[in-house]
Design a protein around this motif. Structure first.
Motif, short mmCIF file in Angstrom:
data_model
loop_
_atom_site.label_atom_id
_atom_site.label_comp_id
_atom_site.label_asym_id
_atom_site.label_seq_id
_atom_site.Cartn_x
_atom_site.Cartn_y
_atom_site.Cartn_z
N GLN A 1 49.42 50.23 71.12
CA GLN A 1 49.93 49.63 69.87
C GLN A 1 49.32 48.53 69.29
O GLN A 1 48.48 47.88 69.81
N MET A 2 49.21 48.62 67.89
CA MET A 2 48.27 47.87 67.12
C MET A 2 49.33 46.82 66.38
O MET A 2 50.22 47.00 65.90
N ALA A 3 48.60 45.66 66.19
CA ALA A 3 49.51 44.46 65.56
C ALA A 3 48.56 43.79 64.49
O ALA A 3 47.57 43.03 65.04
N GLU A 4 48.61 44.22 63.31
CA GLU A 4 47.85 43.84 62.23
C GLU A 4 48.28 42.27 61.74
O GLU A 4 49.55 42.29 61.60
N SER A 5 47.49 41.63 61.47
CA SER A 5 47.69 40.27 60.83
C SER A 5 46.55 39.70 60.03
O SER A 5 45.45 40.38 59.77
N GLY A 6 46.81 38.64 59.12
CA GLY A 6 45.98 38.01 58.18
C GLY A 6 46.05 38.40 56.80
O GLY A 6 45.29 37.72 56.36
N GLY A 7 46.91 39.25 56.17
CA GLY A 7 47.01 39.33 54.97
C GLY A 7 47.68 38.46 54.32
O GLY A 7 47.93 37.26 54.92
N GLY A 8 47.71 38.64 52.92
CA GLY A 8 48.18 37.56 52.09
C GLY A 8 48.04 37.87 50.72
O GLY A 8 47.63 38.77 50.37
N LEU A 9 48.19 36.81 49.95
CA LEU A 9 47.99 36.83 48.47
C LEU A 9 46.68 36.05 48.18
O LEU A 9 46.53 34.79 48.49
N VAL A 10 45.79 36.73 47.52
CA VAL A 10 44.55 35.99 47.13
C VAL A 10 44.09 36.38 45.61
O VAL A 10 44.48 37.46 45.18
N GLN A 11 43.25 35.36 45.12
CA GLN A 11 42.86 35.69 43.78
C GLN A 11 41.66 36.73 43.72
O GLN A 11 40.90 36.65 44.82
N ALA A 12 41.50 37.44 42.66
CA ALA A 12 40.43 38.33 42.83
C ALA A 12 38.96 37.48 42.87
O ALA A 12 38.72 36.27 42.42
N GLY A 13 38.06 37.98 43.60
CA GLY A 13 36.97 37.35 44.08
C GLY A 13 37.19 36.33 45.38
O GLY A 13 36.02 36.02 45.88
N GLY A 14 38.19 36.40 45.95
CA GLY A 14 38.46 35.70 47.04
C GLY A 14 38.23 36.43 48.12
O GLY A 14 37.86 37.52 48.13
N SER A 15 38.63 35.79 49.60
CA SER A 15 38.26 36.55 50.79
C SER A 15 39.55 36.35 51.74
O SER A 15 40.38 35.61 51.50
N LEU A 16 39.83 37.43 52.57
CA LEU A 16 40.68 37.48 53.65
C LEU A 16 39.83 38.05 54.89
O LEU A 16 39.07 38.88 54.83
N ARG A 17 40.57 37.49 55.95
CA ARG A 17 40.08 37.94 57.24
C ARG A 17 41.11 38.97 57.90
O ARG A 17 42.18 37.96 58.44
N LEU A 18 41.31 40.16 58.11
CA LEU A 18 42.31 40.64 59.07
C LEU A 18 42.11 40.77 60.36
O LEU A 18 40.85 40.92 60.82
N SER A 19 43.06 40.90 61.23
CA SER A 19 42.96 41.07 62.64
C SER A 19 43.81 42.11 63.11
O SER A 19 44.96 42.17 62.52
N MET A 81 37.04 40.60 54.25
CA MET A 81 36.96 41.11 53.00
C MET A 81 36.57 40.14 52.23
O MET A 81 37.36 39.15 52.10
N ASN A 82 35.49 40.37 51.41
CA ASN A 82 35.16 39.44 50.50
C ASN A 82 35.21 39.93 48.91
O ASN A 82 35.24 41.34 48.84
N SER A 83 34.93 39.32 48.02
CA SER A 83 34.64 39.71 46.70
C SER A 83 35.75 40.72 46.52
O SER A 83 35.87 41.71 46.04
N LEU A 84 37.02 40.21 46.82
CA LEU A 84 38.44 41.14 46.81
C LEU A 84 38.65 41.32 45.15
O LEU A 84 38.29 40.55 44.50
N LYS A 85 39.22 42.70 44.98
CA LYS A 85 39.36 43.15 43.47
C LYS A 85 40.81 43.33 43.77
O LYS A 85 41.58 43.89 44.74
N PRO A 86 41.45 43.46 42.58
CA PRO A 86 42.89 43.97 42.31
C PRO A 86 43.24 45.27 43.15
O PRO A 86 44.26 45.72 43.73
N GLU A 87 42.19 46.14 42.96
CA GLU A 87 42.29 47.61 43.56
C GLU A 87 42.46 47.70 45.12
O GLU A 87 42.48 48.51 45.66
#
Length: 117
Positions: A1-19, A81-87
């Motif tokens: 089983q997999m448990a993903e985490s780390g998502g959220g709301l970020v502005q374009a150009g921002g970064s997130l790290r998923l685990s 994930m860096n330089s995030l885009k709306p897409e």
């Protein structure tokens, strides 16, 4: 089983790290992949990493922006994930892979990533 985490709301150009924390004894012997599903669209392959962590493969649209890595001692795979885009807005999932396909065709709950303008 997999448990993903780390998502959220970020502005374009921002970064997130998923685990993705995996359960089971065979994690270190399995290539792992990331997938995403945007509203109204089919789930698509994003990135993968070999069992050793030495080889990675990316969807063209995320090359140079996303980086996947893994820690076999922690049974965890990451997606930086860096330089995030709306897409990039989607629910992100991880899974063991064969090439760019989910090896077992089972999915975790995923983690929502929303990129605003």
């Amino acid at each position: 089983q997999m448990a993903e985490s780390g998502g959220g709301l970020v502005q374009a150009g921002g970064s997130l790290r998923l685990s993705c924390a995996a359960s089971g004894p065979n994690f270190s012997s399995l290539p792992m992949g990331w997938f995403r599903q945007a509203p109204g669209k089919e789930r698509e392959f994003v990135a993968s990493i070999s069992d050793s962590g030495y080889f990675m493969y990316y969807k063209d649209s995320v090359k140079g922006r996303f980086t996947t890595s893994r820690d076999n001692a922690k049974n965890t795979v990451y997606l930086q994930m860096n330089s995030l885009k709306p897409e990039d807005t989607a629910v992100y999932y991880c899974a063991p892979v064969s090439g760019t396909r989910n090896l077992y065709n089972t999915w975790g709950q995923g983690t929502q990533v929303t990129v605003s303008l």
